[in-house]
Each structure stands twice: as structure tokens, then as C-alpha cells.
Write a protein that holds these residues in place. Structure first.
Motif, PDB file in Angstrom:
ATOM      1  N   LEU A  66      81.691  46.840  12.050  1.00  0.00           N
ATOM      2  CA  LEU A  66      80.360  46.265  11.962  1.00  0.00           C
ATOM      3  C   LEU A  66      79.948  45.794  13.344  1.00  0.00           C
ATOM      4  O   LEU A  66      80.680  45.042  13.993  1.00  0.00           O
ATOM      5  CB  LEU A  66      80.344  45.092  10.979  1.00  0.00           C
ATOM      6  N   ASP A  67      78.808  46.250  13.821  1.00  0.00           N
ATOM      7  CA  ASP A  67      78.303  45.822  15.120  1.00  0.00           C
ATOM      8  C   ASP A  67      77.350  44.643  14.928  1.00  0.00           C
ATOM      9  O   ASP A  67      77.561  43.580  15.467  1.00  0.00           O
ATOM     10  CB  ASP A  67      77.607  46.969  15.841  1.00  0.00           C
ATOM     11  N   HIS A  68      76.279  44.852  14.151  1.00  0.00           N
ATOM     12  CA  HIS A  68      75.356  43.761  13.865  1.00  0.00           C
ATOM     13  C   HIS A  68      74.445  44.128  12.699  1.00  0.00           C
ATOM     14  O   HIS A  68      74.328  45.283  12.329  1.00  0.00           O
ATOM     15  CB  HIS A  68      74.519  43.392  15.097  1.00  0.00           C
ATOM     16  N   LEU A  69      73.840  43.123  12.124  1.00  0.00           N
ATOM     17  CA  LEU A  69      72.814  43.311  11.108  1.00  0.00           C
ATOM     18  C   LEU A  69      71.466  43.144  11.793  1.00  0.00           C
ATOM     19  O   LEU A  69      71.288  42.234  12.598  1.00  0.00           O
ATOM     20  CB  LEU A  69      72.947  42.273   9.992  1.00  0.00           C
ATOM     21  N   TYR A  70      70.522  44.018  11.460  1.00  0.00           N
ATOM     22  CA  TYR A  70      69.165  43.935  12.000  1.00  0.00           C
ATOM     23  C   TYR A  70      68.255  43.538  10.848  1.00  0.00           C
ATOM     24  O   TYR A  70      68.226  44.207   9.811  1.00  0.00           O
ATOM     25  CB  TYR A  70      68.747  45.291  12.582  1.00  0.00           C
ATOM     26  N   ARG A  71      67.537  42.436  11.008  1.00  0.00           N
ATOM     27  CA  ARG A  71      66.665  41.921   9.969  1.00  0.00           C
ATOM     28  C   ARG A  71      65.289  41.625  10.551  1.00  0.00           C
ATOM     29  O   ARG A  71      65.168  40.932  11.563  1.00  0.00           O
ATOM     30  CB  ARG A  71      67.222  40.625   9.360  1.00  0.00           C
TER      31      ARG A  71
END
Length: 111
Positions: free
Chosen positions: A5-10
Motif C-alpha cells: 500500500l502506497d497511499h489512499l487518495y480521497r
């Protein structure tokens, strides 16, 4: 082929409330940019990153999970797609799961 997992984009229409919500969970900004109505930034908590981006009211907010790999070409071949160069400096392929959720798999561009 390893993935992490790199990052969540919201995306959000409610910048101040969203910032307060993530901050209440223990996240803190490590980087912020932009001006209203398109503020954005990276929030971090114990190695977990969330990129929060403000979008105009007439835009439906999206949500994307970003996964990281060192073998972007291998994933492009496995998914039958091509590698894109992003404007933020990565190489990326996009995958859609059977339920229509989008995942971006990316590798940092070599220096």
C-alpha cells in the motif's frame, strides 16, 4: 511481483471538516499545497499516507487506492495495459476490480 500500500487518495467537498476528521484520527500534514477551491495535502499516521484533495462542488469526489511496486512493467503485462508517466513523477498502471473499484499501481520514476 511485490505490492505494498502506497497511499489512499480521497477527494472532498468539505475540506475543513475532512482535515478535522483525519486529524482526529491522529494524522498530521507532512505537505500541503494549493488554494481554495483546490487545496490538497498528504496526511501521515504511523507510516500510513492519505492524500486529501479538495474538488469543486460540481465534481463527484473520487477515492483511489495506490499500490507501489518495483516491477511496474510486470504488472502492466499481467494486466494487459500500458505504463503511463504521471505529472507527479511516477510510472503507473490502472487496474479495476470486478466490483468496479479503481487501483493505481505505481513505481517511482528513476532519477
Amino acid at each position: 511481483m511485490d505490492l505494498r500500500l502506497d497511499h489512499l487518495y480521497r477527494e472532498t467537498h468539505h475540506w475543513d471538516d475532512s482535515v478535522a476528521w483525519w486529524t482526529n484520527l491522529g494524522f498530521r500534514f507532512t505537505n500541503q499545497w494549493g488554494d481554495e477551491p483546490h487545496r490538497a495535502g498528504t496526511l501521515v499516521n504511523v507510516g500510513t499516507e492519505v492524500v486529501l484533495a479538495e474538488v469543486p462542488a460540481d465534481t463527484e469526489p473520487s477515492s483511489t487506492t495506490f499500490l507501489a511496486t518495483d516491477d511496474i512493467d510486470g504488472f502492466a503485462g499481467r494486466l494487459g495495459t500500458t505504463v503511463e508517466d504521471t505529472h507527479w513523477g511516477t510510472h503507473m498502471v490502472t487496474a479495476v476490480d470486478p466490483d468496479g473499484r479503481t487501483y493505481n499501481i505505481e513505481r517511482e520514476a528513476p532519477e
